[in-house]
Write a protein that holds these residues in place. Structure first.
Motif, PDB file in Angstrom:
ATOM      1  N   PRO A  98       0.782  -1.236   0.000  1.00 17.55           N
ATOM      2  CA  PRO A  98       0.000   0.000   0.000  1.00 17.55           C
ATOM      3  C   PRO A  98       0.816   1.288   0.000  1.00 17.55           C
ATOM      4  O   PRO A  98       0.366   2.289  -0.556  1.00 17.55           O
ATOM      5  CB  PRO A  98      -0.850  -0.106   1.270  1.00 17.55           C
ATOM      6  N   ASP A  99       2.006   1.278   0.577  1.00 21.54           N
ATOM      7  CA  ASP A  99       2.762   2.526   0.624  1.00 21.54           C
ATOM      8  C   ASP A  99       3.349   2.923  -0.730  1.00 21.54           C
ATOM      9  O   ASP A  99       3.770   4.066  -0.905  1.00 21.54           O
ATOM     10  CB  ASP A  99       3.818   2.526   1.723  1.00 21.54           C
ATOM     11  N   ILE A 100       3.334   2.003  -1.702  1.00 23.18           N
ATOM     12  CA  ILE A 100       3.738   2.381  -3.063  1.00 23.18           C
ATOM     13  C   ILE A 100       2.610   2.137  -4.073  1.00 23.18           C
ATOM     14  O   ILE A 100       2.749   2.445  -5.245  1.00 23.18           O
ATOM     15  CB  ILE A 100       5.036   1.659  -3.515  1.00 23.18           C
ATOM     16  N   GLY A 101       1.517   1.569  -3.590  1.00 19.39           N
ATOM     17  CA  GLY A 101       0.347   1.363  -4.442  1.00 19.39           C
ATOM     18  C   GLY A 101       0.550   0.367  -5.569  1.00 19.39           C
ATOM     19  O   GLY A 101      -0.053   0.486  -6.625  1.00 19.39           O
ATOM     20  N   LYS A 102       1.385  -0.642  -5.357  1.00 16.03           N
ATOM     21  CA  LYS A 102       1.687  -1.628  -6.400  1.00 16.03           C
ATOM     22  C   LYS A 102       1.412  -3.047  -5.904  1.00 16.03           C
ATOM     23  O   LYS A 102       1.489  -3.332  -4.715  1.00 16.03           O
ATOM     24  CB  LYS A 102       3.141  -1.516  -6.820  1.00 16.03           C
ATOM     25  N   THR A 103       1.130  -3.938  -6.860  1.00 10.84           N
ATOM     26  CA  THR A 103       0.873  -5.344  -6.575  1.00 10.84           C
ATOM     27  C   THR A 103       1.950  -6.189  -7.246  1.00 10.84           C
ATOM     28  O   THR A 103       2.311  -5.942  -8.390  1.00 10.84           O
ATOM     29  CB  THR A 103      -0.518  -5.744  -7.095  1.00 10.84           C
ATOM     30  N   PHE A 104       2.449  -7.166  -6.505  1.00  5.53           N
ATOM     31  CA  PHE A 104       3.517  -8.031  -6.986  1.00  5.53           C
ATOM     32  C   PHE A 104       3.123  -9.493  -6.825  1.00  5.53           C
ATOM     33  O   PHE A 104       2.263  -9.821  -6.011  1.00  5.53           O
ATOM     34  CB  PHE A 104       4.809  -7.780  -6.198  1.00  5.53           C
ATOM     35  N   SER A 105       3.788 -10.346  -7.567  1.00  5.64           N
ATOM     36  CA  SER A 105       3.651 -11.784  -7.401  1.00  5.64           C
ATOM     37  C   SER A 105       4.226 -12.148  -6.038  1.00  5.64           C
ATOM     38  O   SER A 105       5.218 -11.554  -5.599  1.00  5.64           O
ATOM     39  CB  SER A 105       4.437 -12.460  -8.526  1.00  5.64           C
ATOM     40  N   GLY A 106       3.596 -13.120  -5.364  1.00  5.90           N
ATOM     41  CA  GLY A 106       4.108 -13.476  -4.046  1.00  5.90           C
ATOM     42  C   GLY A 106       3.794 -14.895  -3.652  1.00  5.90           C
ATOM     43  O   GLY A 106       2.983 -15.575  -4.284  1.00  5.90           O
ATOM     44  N   THR A 107       4.442 -15.316  -2.577  1.00  4.28           N
ATOM     45  CA  THR A 107       4.192 -16.628  -1.989  1.00  4.28           C
ATOM     46  C   THR A 107       4.022 -16.468  -0.488  1.00  4.28           C
ATOM     47  O   THR A 107       4.533 -15.521   0.116  1.00  4.28           O
ATOM     48  CB  THR A 107       5.338 -17.631  -2.251  1.00  4.28           C
ATOM     49  N   VAL A 108       3.305 -17.408   0.094  1.00  5.54           N
ATOM     50  CA  VAL A 108       3.192 -17.521   1.543  1.00  5.54           C
ATOM     51  C   VAL A 108       3.612 -18.943   1.874  1.00  5.54           C
ATOM     52  O   VAL A 108       3.134 -19.900   1.258  1.00  5.54           O
ATOM     53  CB  VAL A 108       1.747 -17.262   2.019  1.00  5.54           C
ATOM     54  N   ARG A 109       4.544 -19.064   2.810  1.00  8.91           N
ATOM     55  CA  ARG A 109       5.024 -20.382   3.244  1.00  8.91           C
ATOM     56  C   ARG A 109       4.792 -20.502   4.741  1.00  8.91           C
ATOM     57  O   ARG A 109       5.254 -19.666   5.513  1.00  8.91           O
ATOM     58  CB  ARG A 109       6.512 -20.538   2.937  1.00  8.91           C
ATOM     59  N   LEU A 110       4.039 -21.516   5.128  1.00 10.83           N
ATOM     60  CA  LEU A 110       3.785 -21.764   6.534  1.00 10.83           C
ATOM     61  C   LEU A 110       5.045 -22.355   7.148  1.00 10.83           C
ATOM     62  O   LEU A 110       5.513 -23.415   6.726  1.00 10.83           O
ATOM     63  CB  LEU A 110       2.606 -22.720   6.671  1.00 10.83           C
ATOM     64  N   ILE A 111       5.614 -21.648   8.126  1.00 12.96           N
ATOM     65  CA  ILE A 111       6.830 -22.106   8.801  1.00 12.96           C
ATOM     66  C   ILE A 111       6.472 -23.073   9.925  1.00 12.96           C
ATOM     67  O   ILE A 111       7.053 -24.143  10.053  1.00 12.96           O
ATOM     68  CB  ILE A 111       7.633 -20.910   9.351  1.00 12.96           C
ATOM     69  N   ASP A 112       5.531 -22.653  10.768  1.00 10.51           N
ATOM     70  CA  ASP A 112       5.023 -23.482  11.862  1.00 10.51           C
ATOM     71  C   ASP A 112       3.650 -22.934  12.245  1.00 10.51           C
ATOM     72  O   ASP A 112       3.106 -22.076  11.543  1.00 10.51           O
ATOM     73  CB  ASP A 112       5.998 -23.527  13.049  1.00 10.51           C
ATOM     74  N   ALA A 113       3.094 -23.403  13.336  1.00  8.08           N
ATOM     75  CA  ALA A 113       1.733 -23.027  13.722  1.00  8.08           C
ATOM     76  C   ALA A 113       1.546 -21.532  13.918  1.00  8.08           C
ATOM     77  O   ALA A 113       0.441 -21.020  13.755  1.00  8.08           O
ATOM     78  CB  ALA A 113       1.334 -23.766  15.002  1.00  8.08           C
ATOM     79  N   ASP A 114       2.603 -20.816  14.262  1.00  5.98           N
ATOM     80  CA  ASP A 114       2.471 -19.406  14.584  1.00  5.98           C
ATOM     81  C   ASP A 114       3.265 -18.471  13.686  1.00  5.98           C
ATOM     82  O   ASP A 114       3.344 -17.270  13.961  1.00  5.98           O
ATOM     83  CB  ASP A 114       2.874 -19.165  16.041  1.00  5.98           C
ATOM     84  N   HIS A 115       3.896 -18.979  12.636  1.00  4.07           N
ATOM     85  CA  HIS A 115       4.722 -18.132  11.767  1.00  4.07           C
ATOM     86  C   HIS A 115       4.548 -18.503  10.298  1.00  4.07           C
ATOM     87  O   HIS A 115       4.499 -19.676   9.958  1.00  4.07           O
ATOM     88  CB  HIS A 115       6.211 -18.270  12.137  1.00  4.07           C
ATOM     89  N   LEU A 116       4.457 -17.466   9.476  1.00  4.60           N
ATOM     90  CA  LEU A 116       4.465 -17.700   8.040  1.00  4.60           C
ATOM     91  C   LEU A 116       5.373 -16.666   7.396  1.00  4.60           C
ATOM     92  O   LEU A 116       5.561 -15.570   7.908  1.00  4.60           O
ATOM     93  CB  LEU A 116       3.051 -17.658   7.445  1.00  4.60           C
TER      94      LEU A 116
END
Length: 137
Positions: A98-116
């Motif tokens: 939001p601070d640059i108003g742009k959208t990028f390709s991304g990934t989300v990787r679950l590390i453990d129950a409380d971190h991604l």
């Protein structure tokens, strides 16, 4: 194809969701997550057959930065958009900055129950940035 990819994603998040936390969030929510600086909280939730992350809280500084980038209001904005399973514990979609108003390709990787780990890249995997987000109780 139906809802199978979403169900796999939901099941993975439910398996790592600590007992008792899911009842505090809406039924389609996979929890509230905080960015490393603690300036933004998002709710990971179902959006159609994918997962999205919507801002539910932001610091005054984060709101001002977003406003300078053309995003106002920040609360209610989807930062993680149309994330779909790619492999076990890894999803691909789009990340809005939001601070640059742009959208990028991304990934989300679950590390453990409380971190991604959220990672966004320019086209071709150039200029990648990553952040570790922490689940809130």
């Amino acid at each position: 194809m139906g809802h199978r990819p979403f169900r796999a994603f939901a099941l993975a998040l439910m398996l790592v969701a600590p007992v008792g936390r899911a009842s505090a969030a809406p039924a389609d929510s996979f929890g509230i997550w905080r960015n490393p600086g603690g300036s933004v909280h998002i709710r990971a939730e179902r959006c159609g057959q994918a997962m999205c992350g919507t801002v539910v809280w932001a610091s005054d500084k984060a709101k001002a930065d977003a406003r300078r980038g053309g995003t106002d209001p920040l609360i209610g904005t989807q930062l993680f958009r149309d994330f779909r399973p790619q492999q076990p514990n890894v999803w691909r979609g789009r990340v809005f900055v939001p601070d640059i108003g742009k959208t990028f390709s991304g990934t989300v990787r679950l590390i453990d129950a409380d971190h991604l780990e959220g990672k966004g890249c320019l086209i071709g995997g150039i200029g990648c940035r990553s952040q570790v987000w922490t689940r809130l109780p």
